[in-house]
Design a protein around this motif. Structure first.
Motif, short mmCIF file in Angstrom:
data_model
loop_
_atom_site.label_atom_id
_atom_site.label_comp_id
_atom_site.label_asym_id
_atom_site.label_seq_id
_atom_site.Cartn_x
_atom_site.Cartn_y
_atom_site.Cartn_z
N UNK A 233 -0.89 2.97 9.09
CA UNK A 233 -0.04 1.87 10.27
C UNK A 233 -0.47 0.68 9.29
N UNK A 234 0.24 -0.55 9.92
CA UNK A 234 -0.02 -2.25 9.45
C UNK A 234 -0.86 -2.56 9.97
N UNK A 235 -1.47 -3.68 9.17
CA UNK A 235 -2.74 -4.02 10.01
C UNK A 235 -2.62 -4.33 11.62
N UNK A 236 -3.63 -4.90 12.33
CA UNK A 236 -3.25 -4.90 13.75
C UNK A 236 -3.33 -6.08 13.94
N UNK B 148 10.13 10.34 -4.01
CA UNK B 148 10.82 9.43 -2.97
C UNK B 148 11.05 9.53 -1.62
N UNK B 149 11.19 11.25 -1.96
CA UNK B 149 9.97 11.50 0.08
C UNK B 149 9.13 11.15 0.72
N UNK B 150 8.04 10.93 -0.25
CA UNK B 150 6.39 10.54 0.78
C UNK B 150 6.46 8.99 0.82
N UNK B 151 7.76 7.92 0.61
CA UNK B 151 7.42 6.63 1.20
C UNK B 151 7.61 6.76 2.84
N UNK B 152 9.07 7.79 3.52
CA UNK B 152 8.81 7.40 4.72
C UNK B 152 7.71 8.24 5.51
N UNK B 153 7.48 9.21 4.66
CA UNK B 153 6.08 9.81 5.41
C UNK B 153 4.75 8.83 5.30
N UNK C 176 1.10 -1.04 -0.09
CA UNK C 176 -0.37 0.11 0.30
C UNK C 176 0.94 1.48 0.37
N UNK C 177 1.93 1.43 0.81
CA UNK C 177 2.78 2.19 1.37
C UNK C 177 3.79 2.55 -0.39
N UNK C 178 3.93 1.55 -1.04
CA UNK C 178 4.34 1.90 -1.94
C UNK C 178 3.96 2.43 -3.25
N UNK C 179 2.55 1.66 -3.21
CA UNK C 179 1.54 2.01 -4.76
C UNK C 179 1.48 3.52 -4.67
N UNK C 180 1.38 3.61 -3.09
CA UNK C 180 0.53 5.39 -2.87
C UNK C 180 1.96 5.95 -3.22
N UNK C 181 2.63 6.33 -3.18
CA UNK C 181 3.97 6.60 -3.52
C UNK C 181 4.07 6.60 -5.01
#
Length: 82
Positions: A74-77, A63-68, A28-33
């Motif tokens: 948040x990861x799944x529960x 690039x900088x959006x990945x850490x943000x 999800x993080x990489x696709x959003x970036x």
């Protein structure tokens, strides 16, 4: 008809399910970036910038959006071991 998940033979001959290549959180993080970079690069290209400038703008946004994004999403529960 449901596909069977890939399995590995354990040392005792039992089958152990293979873990996924990427976790859901990482995907999800990489696709959003990627989307952020594509939108930024596309808008830059529409502003009559050179193609190389649009690519650099997309990379500079993604690039900088990945850490943000990693800290905002948040990861799944069940995956809070990290």
């Amino acid at each position: 008809m449901t596909p069977n998940p890939p399995v590995n033979s354990g040392p005792a001959g039992g089958s152990v399910p293979e873990p996924p290549f990427l976790s859901l959180h990482t995907a999800v993080v990489l696709l959003t970036a990627l989307v952020i970079g594509l939108v930024t690069g596309g808008l830059t290209a529409l502003a009559d910038a050179p193609a190389a400038g649009a690519v650099l703008a997309g990379l500079a946004a993604a690039g900088p959006s990945v850490p943000v994004l990693r800290s905002l999403i948040s990861p799944p529960r069940g995956d809070r071991s990290r």
